[in-house]
Design a protein around this motif. Structure first.
Motif, PDB file in Angstrom:
ATOM      1  N   TYR A 158     -10.139  14.767   2.780  1.00  0.00           N
ATOM      2  CA  TYR A 158      -9.341  15.105   3.960  1.00  0.00           C
ATOM      3  C   TYR A 158      -9.535  14.067   5.067  1.00  0.00           C
ATOM      4  O   TYR A 158      -8.613  13.779   5.833  1.00  0.00           O
TER       5      TYR A 158
ATOM      6  N   ALA B 122      -3.897  24.038  -2.752  1.00  0.00           N
ATOM      7  CA  ALA B 122      -4.211  23.391  -1.484  1.00  0.00           C
ATOM      8  C   ALA B 122      -2.975  22.688  -0.915  1.00  0.00           C
ATOM      9  O   ALA B 122      -2.670  22.802   0.283  1.00  0.00           O
TER      10      ALA B 122
ATOM     11  N   ILE C  55     -15.477  16.157   9.698  1.00  0.00           N
ATOM     12  CA  ILE C  55     -16.089  16.695   8.473  1.00  0.00           C
ATOM     13  C   ILE C  55     -17.546  16.265   8.432  1.00  0.00           C
ATOM     14  O   ILE C  55     -17.861  15.082   8.626  1.00  0.00           O
TER      15      ILE C  55
ATOM     16  N   VAL D  52     -17.439  26.216   4.448  1.00  0.00           N
ATOM     17  CA  VAL D  52     -16.759  26.608   3.208  1.00  0.00           C
ATOM     18  C   VAL D  52     -17.725  26.574   2.022  1.00  0.00           C
ATOM     19  O   VAL D  52     -18.737  25.877   2.048  1.00  0.00           O
TER      20      VAL D  52
ATOM     21  N   LEU E 144     -15.425  20.782  10.012  1.00  0.00           N
ATOM     22  CA  LEU E 144     -15.577  21.415   8.705  1.00  0.00           C
ATOM     23  C   LEU E 144     -16.902  20.999   8.089  1.00  0.00           C
ATOM     24  O   LEU E 144     -17.149  19.809   7.893  1.00  0.00           O
TER      25      LEU E 144
ATOM     26  N   GLN F  38     -12.949  17.432  -9.427  1.00  0.00           N
ATOM     27  CA  GLN F  38     -13.226  18.865  -9.555  1.00  0.00           C
ATOM     28  C   GLN F  38     -13.835  19.184 -10.930  1.00  0.00           C
ATOM     29  O   GLN F  38     -14.748  20.001 -11.043  1.00  0.00           O
TER      30      GLN F  38
ATOM     31  N   PRO G 191     -13.506  24.203  -3.919  1.00  0.00           N
ATOM     32  CA  PRO G 191     -13.295  23.103  -2.978  1.00  0.00           C
ATOM     33  C   PRO G 191     -11.804  22.786  -2.839  1.00  0.00           C
ATOM     34  O   PRO G 191     -11.035  22.964  -3.782  1.00  0.00           O
ATOM     35  N   LEU G 192     -11.431  22.325  -1.673  1.00  0.00           N
ATOM     36  CA  LEU G 192     -10.062  22.010  -1.282  1.00  0.00           C
ATOM     37  C   LEU G 192      -9.243  23.256  -0.976  1.00  0.00           C
ATOM     38  O   LEU G 192      -8.454  23.266  -0.032  1.00  0.00           O
TER      39      LEU G 192
ATOM     40  N   SER H 127     -10.928  25.427   2.049  1.00  0.00           N
ATOM     41  CA  SER H 127     -10.810  24.619   3.261  1.00  0.00           C
ATOM     42  C   SER H 127      -9.352  24.520   3.705  1.00  0.00           C
ATOM     43  O   SER H 127      -9.059  24.529   4.909  1.00  0.00           O
ATOM     44  N   ALA H 128      -8.414  24.428   2.769  1.00  0.00           N
ATOM     45  CA  ALA H 128      -6.993  24.394   3.127  1.00  0.00           C
ATOM     46  C   ALA H 128      -6.585  25.689   3.817  1.00  0.00           C
ATOM     47  O   ALA H 128      -5.798  25.678   4.774  1.00  0.00           O
TER      48      ALA H 128
ATOM     49  N   VAL I 216     -18.816  21.010   4.720  1.00  0.00           N
ATOM     50  CA  VAL I 216     -18.553  21.203   3.299  1.00  0.00           C
ATOM     51  C   VAL I 216     -19.806  21.742   2.608  1.00  0.00           C
ATOM     52  O   VAL I 216     -20.919  21.628   3.121  1.00  0.00           O
TER      53      VAL I 216
ATOM     54  N   GLU J  24     -13.721  17.540  -0.501  1.00  0.00           N
ATOM     55  CA  GLU J  24     -13.171  17.753   0.834  1.00  0.00           C
ATOM     56  C   GLU J  24     -13.343  16.565   1.764  1.00  0.00           C
ATOM     57  O   GLU J  24     -12.670  16.483   2.794  1.00  0.00           O
TER      58      GLU J  24
END
Length: 488
Positions: A196, A114, A212, A158, A183, A96, A163-164, A167-168, A185, A193
């Motif tokens: 995941y 998350a 994803i 998303v 999903l 991140q 990030p994370l 999406s969570a 990204v 992500e």
């Protein structure tokens, strides 16, 4: 210099479809950039339209088994996702910091948020095993049964700023309800992500329950038009949100849209000055102002305005800006957003708006850095007051009474959040209740707990995330009518 493990950045198979990793067959590639240095550190392939269709079919196929799994089973797997995030905490924090430019404390907060979200919905999933009994009807000869049933496969898109986390907020309640998901990204921050998928494989999530994909605008269009999705969930700009809504309308499927904001923070004359400075600074300079919830319009009572603004200028100028390891404010995450911020600042200069501090790019640095900026006495017709700028830019106006404060607070097309800072708790709650927004903080920072509620009024979107409402948003309501005498 921040770095991240190679297993998180070198993804030659970036698509997770039907329980396996695949090479992207799309015509485009994604260049992943470190915004602190404007340097590419990874390249990803993208999904073709055919691969997105394959992912949607996998989600549809998996739904028919997943929907009938027990809440205990789903809860255990959601707990497994939370544990997977926790075990990768150090690596994901570094990623991140590298890809978003987030200061360490902000990146760590994202991971905590998350993880907490998956743990919360794991418990709600387990509650789904408690089936309600008959419902009394107006006619005693008849009885009813009411059920919440999962809506089906969901297409999710998303953004890049959290990030994370975003999406969570989508994946956890959807999976808890018994839905499956594809999903997509963000092309700006795609790497976090993808984890995941790693976790799903590790914990034995059934193939097709979570898929994803990576891609640019064309991938999003393929997602929103696929007939297998029974709902679309999108977080991002109003312009793209309108296109998602139009695509959903063609098939009359429901949407959840979490869009923009131009949120107020009201500070009354009896507020604690130190607390007010902390909350104003956090509300606009956290994540470099790249938040739909940024409280970018300061509405301060006239009697305290001078003292508060002096303190805010000092606080803004004291912020350490730069490398995520030591900074309090990082860079703008993307080059495109940096260019937009540059245009906003130039436009404000051309209009001679009174700038108390900032107003410039930090051009002597290699990355996308901007000074924290405060504009005073901003006209209500100005773009600074009306438009979501998505950067560290605060606009200020004064008020004399509570009626004027609320008029200014609600002077926007949006209605996502708001904050009230006051020494009088009852007055603060009263002001908060009159702000047209989905979430209001009273003498509090922008803490967002998984059992709260998220979503806005008006142009800020449709639907709610988090809390029990978030779970409900992935369910359909079903009613069975039958004779009151079950033997009939």
């Amino acid at each position: 210099m921040v770095s991240a493990p190679e297993q998180l950045t070198d993804r030659d198979r970036p698509l997770f479809i039907d329980g396996a990793w695949h090479v992207g067959q799309g015509d485009e590639t994604i260049e992943v950039v470190d915004p602190c240095r404007k340097k590419r550190f990874a390249t990803l392939g993208t999904a073709s339209a055919a691969q997105i269709a394959t992912a949607a079919k996998a989600a549809d196929r998996a739904f028919h088994g997943w929907r009938h799994s027990s809440g205990e089973e789903r809860g255990a797997l959601l707990t497994g996702i939370a544990d997977g995030l926790a075990s990768r905490r150090a690596d994901l924090t570094a990623l991140q910091m590298l890809n978003n430019g987030k200061p360490r404390i902000e990146a760590e907060m994202d991971l905590s948020d998350a993880e907490a979200c998956f743990r919360y919905y794991a418990e709600l999933a387990r509650e789904q095993d408690d089936v309600s009994g008959p419902v009394s009807m107006s006619d005693p000869e008849w009885s009813g049964l009411r059920r919440n049933v999962p809506i089906g496969p969901v297409g999710m898109i998303v953004p890049w700023n959290f990030p994370l986390v975003t999406s969570a907020w989508k994946l956890a309640p959807a999976l808890a309800a018994g839905c499956t998901a594809v999903l997509k990204v963000s092309e700006m921050t795609p790497l976090a992500e993808l984890v995941y998928g790693d976790i799903a494989a590790d914990i034995g999530l059934p193939p097709g329950v979570l898929n994803i994909v990576t891609g640019l605008a064309g991938a999003g269009q393929a997602m929103t038009s696929d007939p297998h999705f029974r709902k679309l969930s999108f977080t991002g700009s109003n312009a793209v949100g309108a296109m998602v809504m139009a695509a959903a309308a063609e098939r009359t499927v429901p949407v959840s849209l979490e869009l923009g904001g131009k949120s107020p923070i009201i500070v009354t004359a009896d507020a604690d000055l130190e607390k007010a400075v902390e909350l104003v600074v956090g509300g606009i300079f956290f994540n470099c102002g790249q938040m739909c919830s940024a409280t970018s319009r300061l509405i301060v009572e006239d009697a305290i305005a001078g003292h508060l603004l002096d303190a805010l200028v000092s606080a803004a100028e004291a912020l350490e800006i730069g490398d995520p390891e030591s900074a309090e404010m990082g860079p703008i995450t993307t080059g495109a957003q940096y260019d937009q911020i540059a245009g906003h600042l130039e436009r404000a200069r051309s209009q001679n708006v009174r700038c108390l501090t900032g107003g410039e790019l930090l051009a002597d640095r290699p990355g996308y850095f901007v000074q924290p900026t405060i504009f005073d006495d901003v006209d209500r017709s100005s773009f600074l007051w009306r438009d979501e700028l998505f950067g560290p830019i605060l606009s200020v106006r004064r008020f004399k009474d509570d009626g004027e404060a609320i008029k200014l607070a609600n002077d926007t097309a949006f209605g996502l959040v708001g904050t009230v800072v006051s020494g009088d708790r009852d007055r603060a709650i009263g002001l908060g209740e009159r702000i047209d927004a989905g979430h209001v903080w009273v003498n509090a920072p922008q803490i967002i707990l998984p059992d709260s509620l998220w979503g806005g009024f008006r142009a800020s979107g449709i639907g709610r995330e988090l809390g029990r409402a978030g779970l409900s948003s992935y369910c359909e309501k079903k009613h069975l009518t039958l004779p009151a005498d079950v033997s009939a």
